[in-house]
Motif scaffolding. Structure first.
Motif, PDB file in Angstrom:
ATOM      1  N   ILE A 117     -13.563  -4.922 -33.391  1.00 19.31           N
ATOM      2  CA  ILE A 117     -12.537  -4.734 -34.430  1.00 19.31           C
ATOM      3  C   ILE A 117     -12.921  -5.381 -35.749  1.00 19.31           C
ATOM      4  N   LYS A 118     -13.930  -6.263 -35.737  1.00 18.99           N
ATOM      5  CA  LYS A 118     -14.318  -6.878 -37.016  1.00 18.99           C
ATOM      6  C   LYS A 118     -14.816  -5.844 -38.032  1.00 18.99           C
ATOM      7  N   VAL A 119     -15.223  -4.683 -37.539  1.00 17.36           N
ATOM      8  CA  VAL A 119     -15.790  -3.672 -38.430  1.00 17.36           C
ATOM      9  C   VAL A 119     -14.709  -3.111 -39.362  1.00 17.36           C
ATOM     10  N   ILE A 215     -22.929 -12.718 -20.112  1.00 14.12           N
ATOM     11  CA  ILE A 215     -23.783 -13.600 -20.908  1.00 14.12           C
ATOM     12  C   ILE A 215     -24.554 -12.761 -21.929  1.00 14.12           C
ATOM     13  N   ARG A 216     -24.655 -13.350 -23.099  1.00 14.68           N
ATOM     14  CA  ARG A 216     -25.420 -12.674 -24.153  1.00 14.68           C
ATOM     15  C   ARG A 216     -26.821 -13.237 -24.137  1.00 14.68           C
ATOM     16  N   VAL A 217     -27.803 -12.359 -24.008  1.00 16.64           N
ATOM     17  CA  VAL A 217     -29.177 -12.841 -24.016  1.00 16.64           C
ATOM     18  C   VAL A 217     -29.782 -12.591 -25.397  1.00 16.64           C
ATOM     19  N   CYS A 265     -26.341  -7.798 -25.213  1.00 15.26           N
ATOM     20  CA  CYS A 265     -27.225  -8.132 -26.337  1.00 15.26           C
ATOM     21  C   CYS A 265     -26.693  -7.414 -27.572  1.00 15.26           C
ATOM     22  N   HIS A 266     -27.124  -7.854 -28.715  1.00 10.86           N
ATOM     23  CA  HIS A 266     -26.805  -7.111 -29.942  1.00 10.86           C
ATOM     24  C   HIS A 266     -27.999  -7.304 -30.879  1.00 10.86           C
ATOM     25  N   MET A 267     -28.624  -6.192 -31.237  1.00 12.85           N
ATOM     26  CA  MET A 267     -29.872  -6.310 -32.011  1.00 12.85           C
ATOM     27  C   MET A 267     -29.661  -6.250 -33.515  1.00 12.85           C
ATOM     28  N   GLY A 268     -28.437  -6.046 -33.939  1.00 16.97           N
ATOM     29  CA  GLY A 268     -28.185  -5.986 -35.385  1.00 16.97           C
ATOM     30  C   GLY A 268     -27.517  -4.678 -35.749  1.00 16.97           C
ATOM     31  N   SER A 269     -26.852  -4.709 -36.890  1.00 14.95           N
ATOM     32  CA  SER A 269     -26.119  -3.526 -37.325  1.00 14.95           C
ATOM     33  C   SER A 269     -27.073  -2.536 -37.999  1.00 14.95           C
ATOM     34  N   GLN A 270     -26.620  -1.286 -38.115  1.00 12.31           N
ATOM     35  CA  GLN A 270     -27.366  -0.260 -38.852  1.00 12.31           C
ATOM     36  C   GLN A 270     -28.840  -0.247 -38.440  1.00 12.31           C
ATOM     37  N   MET A 271     -29.072  -0.086 -37.129  1.00 14.59           N
ATOM     38  CA  MET A 271     -30.468   0.040 -36.653  1.00 14.59           C
ATOM     39  C   MET A 271     -30.973   1.392 -37.158  1.00 14.59           C
ATOM     40  N   GLY A 304     -24.683  -3.647 -27.154  1.00 17.38           N
ATOM     41  CA  GLY A 304     -24.200  -4.080 -28.469  1.00 17.38           C
ATOM     42  C   GLY A 304     -23.982  -2.925 -29.426  1.00 17.38           C
ATOM     43  N   GLY A 305     -23.869  -3.274 -30.708  1.00 18.15           N
ATOM     44  CA  GLY A 305     -23.650  -2.238 -31.730  1.00 18.15           C
ATOM     45  C   GLY A 305     -24.981  -1.806 -32.317  1.00 18.15           C
ATOM     46  N   GLY A 306     -24.932  -1.277 -33.522  1.00 17.77           N
ATOM     47  CA  GLY A 306     -26.185  -0.951 -34.207  1.00 17.77           C
ATOM     48  C   GLY A 306     -26.400   0.522 -34.462  1.00 17.77           C
ATOM     49  N   LEU A 307     -25.597   1.391 -33.822  1.00 15.21           N
ATOM     50  CA  LEU A 307     -25.768   2.823 -34.085  1.00 15.21           C
ATOM     51  C   LEU A 307     -25.550   3.047 -35.585  1.00 15.21           C
ATOM     52  N   THR A 353     -21.522   0.337 -25.070  1.00 12.37           N
ATOM     53  CA  THR A 353     -22.006   0.189 -26.452  1.00 12.37           C
ATOM     54  C   THR A 353     -20.872  -0.381 -27.288  1.00 12.37           C
ATOM     55  N   GLU A 354     -21.241  -1.113 -28.314  1.00 14.59           N
ATOM     56  CA  GLU A 354     -20.240  -1.704 -29.218  1.00 14.59           C
ATOM     57  C   GLU A 354     -20.411  -1.130 -30.614  1.00 14.59           C
ATOM     58  N   SER A 355     -20.574   0.185 -30.698  1.00 14.23           N
ATOM     59  CA  SER A 355     -20.770   0.813 -32.017  1.00 14.23           C
ATOM     60  C   SER A 355     -19.502   0.668 -32.831  1.00 14.23           C
ATOM     61  N   GLY A 356     -19.615  -0.004 -33.958  1.00 20.09           N
ATOM     62  CA  GLY A 356     -18.439  -0.146 -34.811  1.00 20.09           C
ATOM     63  C   GLY A 356     -18.582   0.752 -36.018  1.00 20.09           C
ATOM     64  N   ARG A 357     -19.663   0.530 -36.750  1.00 19.00           N
ATOM     65  CA  ARG A 357     -19.929   1.302 -37.971  1.00 19.00           C
ATOM     66  C   ARG A 357     -19.839   2.803 -37.694  1.00 19.00           C
ATOM     67  N   ALA A 358     -20.510   3.241 -36.622  1.00 19.35           N
ATOM     68  CA  ALA A 358     -20.575   4.677 -36.352  1.00 19.35           C
ATOM     69  C   ALA A 358     -19.220   5.240 -35.939  1.00 19.35           C
ATOM     70  N   ALA A 564     -16.437   1.227 -42.688  1.00 17.09           N
ATOM     71  CA  ALA A 564     -16.949   0.098 -41.897  1.00 17.09           C
ATOM     72  C   ALA A 564     -17.241  -1.092 -42.793  1.00 17.09           C
ATOM     73  N   TYR A 565     -16.707  -2.218 -42.459  1.00 15.90           N
ATOM     74  CA  TYR A 565     -16.982  -3.530 -43.056  1.00 15.90           C
ATOM     75  C   TYR A 565     -16.432  -3.732 -44.473  1.00 15.90           C
ATOM     76  N   GLN A 566     -16.096  -2.685 -45.214  1.00 21.33           N
ATOM     77  CA  GLN A 566     -15.736  -2.900 -46.618  1.00 21.33           C
ATOM     78  C   GLN A 566     -14.334  -3.488 -46.792  1.00 21.33           C
TER      79      GLN A 566
HETATM   80  N1  PLP Z   1     -21.284  -6.236 -31.489  1.00 23.26           N
HETATM   81  C1  PLP Z   1     -21.622  -7.412 -32.045  1.00 23.26           C
HETATM   82  C2  PLP Z   1     -21.789  -8.577 -31.176  1.00 23.26           C
HETATM   83  C3  PLP Z   1     -21.821  -7.507 -33.412  1.00 23.26           C
HETATM   84  O1  PLP Z   1     -22.152  -8.687 -33.970  1.00 23.26           O
HETATM   85  C4  PLP Z   1     -21.653  -6.345 -34.219  1.00 23.26           C
HETATM   86  C5  PLP Z   1     -21.870  -6.362 -35.675  1.00 23.26           C
HETATM   87  O2  PLP Z   1     -22.689  -6.992 -36.236  1.00 23.26           O
HETATM   88  C6  PLP Z   1     -21.295  -5.155 -33.600  1.00 23.26           C
HETATM   89  C7  PLP Z   1     -21.118  -5.126 -32.240  1.00 23.26           C
HETATM   90  C8  PLP Z   1     -21.091  -3.896 -34.387  1.00 23.26           C
HETATM   91  O3  PLP Z   1     -22.268  -3.395 -34.906  1.00 23.26           O
HETATM   92  P1  PLP Z   1     -22.280  -1.962 -35.600  1.00 23.26           P
HETATM   93  O4  PLP Z   1     -21.123  -1.907 -36.498  1.00 23.26           O
HETATM   94  O5  PLP Z   1     -23.562  -1.876 -36.285  1.00 23.26           O
HETATM   95  O6  PLP Z   1     -22.196  -0.948 -34.521  1.00 23.26           O
END
Ligand code: PLP
Length: 659
Positions: A117-119, A215-217, A265-271, A304-307, A353-358, A564-566
């Motif tokens: 929901i932070k997105v 656990i988050r690795v 895991c979460h590799m970063g946003s906007q992969m 995680g997210g990143g899509l 998956t935790e896609s927020g932006r997408a 997303a995020y704005q």
């Molecule tokens: N999950 C975690 C743990 C995050 O830190 C983030 C955002 O940085 C997301 C999901 C969402 O990523 P995105 O919006 O790129 O899908």
């Protein structure tokens, strides 16, 4: 600021860029709508932007008509439009892509999407995602205690709704998660370090629950792009390999090995590069299969997210694009996890998956108006050196004569040479004026000749087969500035903070060729309050093609893919507050309506955020007015008018109200 005069209006020309005229659109598409619009946004036959929530021409909404309806209800631009039906399509697309990938690859596990929901934490957005996601088996992700408290209430009476808790967790955060588990909720606190694991186990024992734990690795694979630091050796989140093994030991020692349900895991946003993503997913799947061999019963593998979102429509490895489709994303994840599990002989977990932006970027459009423009127009110049004399008959100084000479010699063959001479003469003129050897009159003449010469140079250069690099820079130098009724810091914070590009374009007059090149300046008194990076399918462009302004006629622009995020990252620079937000829906029959309008901040609201009490402010002004009336500086009527204007200003919009 000069309003561009009516007489120099855009020449109408070219075929209209419309969805009904795809040939024209593909050959002449200055805004690349077809590329980034993803079928949701097209240009209609009347040259306006249409929103197609399910990508079908039978159901479309004219953005200009929406703005006009809102205006009729007293809500002027800037306004943020939310299209819940676009949101529904994107959520269904994600679910569909994973369902197809699971079936195509013979994957034995399931899929669940969770919305972080932070997105976009706006209540209406989270409620919409939650409502639509209920049918799709989607859950919610929180990254803090306040987010958890909001989500617990939004998902009341939905015990099966998956809630993933990320972020740093202190005592109370963990306590709330355990109480939710006690309530029977499907909640998984994902621990980021070993202390958090200890806290979770302590609270679980005290409250008497046996919670699912994640656990988050911290993967070795580093993400790519702006958010690459979310994973990799130096990332601030997640357990290292040895900590992961220690966590398993701790769980064993506390008789809770069966509680480890999720590996995250979460590799970063906007992969933007699919190769990096699949590498990371592979690493996660390997850790999973090793842990299963150690006797851990993990059921969820959360990638995680990143899509990414293809903001510029280039489908490339550019940081604000992505070099893969949704189908490829889902297929790669499912295939990679499935094949690694098969090799290791372990069962296929449920993929999360935790896609927020997408999920939410495409559903929001920010519409704002242009208030005026500063543009470079050619001047009528003197015919000869004699005419350069000032009104007092003073001899024109040498730099002015040199500059004029460069102007008279300007032709395609001498372009670069004349441009160099002009730059030199201008620089000498600046020094000559500063030293007191040039009058203001002559300095003004230098300014007029220089900019007229620059415009002519650019015009002649555009006809050359090979434009010299130095002259290419003229495009940037000569762009107009369009002043816009918005705050970049409030509505497009990532433009300022991380140089993000968003598709920005007019929402009308798209059957006219834009003839100006412009950058955008916002309302704030801050030189950073501007947009001067625009999408370009090959690179980033320093200007946006725009139409000439027409006297007395609004000119409306929109920034797309801003969901997303704005909204929550925006701030109150210069006390420009939240814009109005309108929620637009469309029915099966293609008729659209305004479902809800959330009024933007009033001046009183933003002053209140800064601890000003509006009643106290009015009182102070009233007593000053009374004193002025007593001293005869103003009449009682004038004092009443001034106070009425002040009160109405306090209750008004923080942006320019033009009517
Ligand atoms: N999950 C975690 C743990 C995050 O830190 C983030 C955002 O940085 C997301 C999901 C969402 O990523 P995105 O919006 O790129 O899908």
């Amino acid at each position: 600021m000069t309003q561009v005069p009516e007489k120099s209006m855009a020449e109408r020309g070219g075929e209209p860029l419309t969805s009904e005229n795809p040939r024209a659109a593909s050959s002449w598409d200055p805004y690349a709508v077809e590329a980034w619009g993803d079928g949701f946004f097209v240009v209609g036959p009347r040259g306006t932007v249409m929103v197609r929530p399910d990508r079908k021409p039978s159901r479309e909404i004219d953005l200009l008509a929406v703005v006009s309806e809102l205006k009729g209800r007293g809500y002027a631009t800037p306004v943020l439009l939310h299209f819940r039906d676009v949101l529904e399509t994107t959520l269904r697309d994600i679910r569909g892509a994973f369902d197809r990938a699971i079936s195509d690859h013979g994957y034995q596990g399931g899929y669940a999407g969770v919305y972080p929901i932070k997105v976009n934490q706006q209540r209406t957005v989270v409620e919409d995602v939650s409502r639509i996601g209920a049918d799709l088996g989607f859950g919610l992700e929180v990254g803090s205690k306040p987010e958890l408290l909001a989500v617990l209430a939004i998902t009341a009476d939905q015990p099966d709704r998956l809630i993933v808790c990320n972020g740093f967790k202190e005592d109370r955060y963990v306590e709330f998660a355990m109480l939710a588990a006690k309530l029977g909720r499907t909640i998984i606190p994902v621990v980021e370090n070993l202390e958090e694991l200890g806290l979770v186990l302590d609270h679980a024992e005290r409250i008497g629950v046996r919670p699912a734990i994640g656990i988050r690795v911290n993967l070795d694979t580093q993400g790519v792009g702006r958010w690459a630091g979310s994973s990799g050796m130096r990332a601030k989140f997640g357990l290292t390999f040895s900590e992961t093994l220690r966590a398993v030991e701790m769980l064993g020692e506390r008789g809770a090995l069966d509680r480890l349900h999720m590996l995250h895991c979460h590799m970063g946003s906007q992969m933007h590069d699919i190769r990096q993503l699949t590498r990371g997913v592979g690493e996660l799947a390997r850790i999973y299969s090793e842990l299963v061999h150690l006797g851990v019963g993990i059921t969820y593998l959360d990638v995680g997210g990143g899509l990414g979102i293809d903001y510029d429509g280039s489908q490339t490895n550019f940081p604000f694009s992505r070099n893969y489709s949704l189908e490829e994303y889902a297929g790669s994840i499912v295939h990679r996890i499935g094949s690694i599990c098969d090799e290791a002989g372990v069962r296929h977990p449920t993929i999360v998956t935790e896609s927020g932006r997408a999920m939410v970027a495409q559903q929001s459009v920010l519409v704002f108006d242009v208030m005026g423009a500063n543009s470079f127009e050619p001047h009528v110049l003197p015919a000869s050196t004699e005419d350069l004399a000032g009104p007092e008959g003073a001899e024109p100084p040498r730099p002015l004569v040199d500059l004029f000479d460069a102007w008279t010699r300007l032709e395609p063959e001498t372009l670069l040479e004349c441009w160099h001479d002009a730059e030199n003469a201008r620089s000498e003129a600046v020094d000559t004026f500063s030293l007191g050897y040039m009058s203001l009159h002559h300095r003004a003449e230098v300014e007029r000749i220089f900019w007229t010469l620059a415009l002519k140079t650019r015009e002649l250069a555009s006809g050359l087969e090979q434009i010299p690099e130095e002259l290419e820079a003229l495009d940037e130098l000569l762009t107009d500035i369009y002043f816009c009724n918005l705050s970049v810091f409030q509505s497009l914070p990532d433009c300022w903070a991380i140089d993000q590009v968003f598709p920005i374009m007019p929402i009308h007059r798209l059957d006219e060729r834009p003839t100006r090149r412009a950058t955008l300046a916002d309302l704030t008194c801050d030189s950073d309050g501007k947009v001067d990076r625009f999408i370009d399918r090959e690179d980033v462009r320093a200007w946006l093609p725009l139409h000439e302004l027409r006297e007395g006629e609004p000119y409306l622009l929109a920034a797309f893919l801003v969901g997303a995020y704005q909204e929550t990252l925006g701030d109150l620079h210069n006390l420009f507050g939240d814009t109005h937000v309108a929620h637009i829906r469309i029915g099966e029959d293609g008729r659209w309506w305004i479902e809800e309008i959330v009024a933007g901040d009033s001046v009183s609201d933003v002053l209140g955020y800064m601890q000003y009490e509006p009643a106290t402010l009015s009182r102070s002004l009233r007593s000053e007015c009374e004193a002025s009336v007593r001293e005869g500086l103003m009449t009682a009527d004038e004092s009443r008018d001034l106070l009425a204007a002040y009160e109405s200003g306090l209750s008004g919009y923080t942006y320019l109200e033009r009517d």
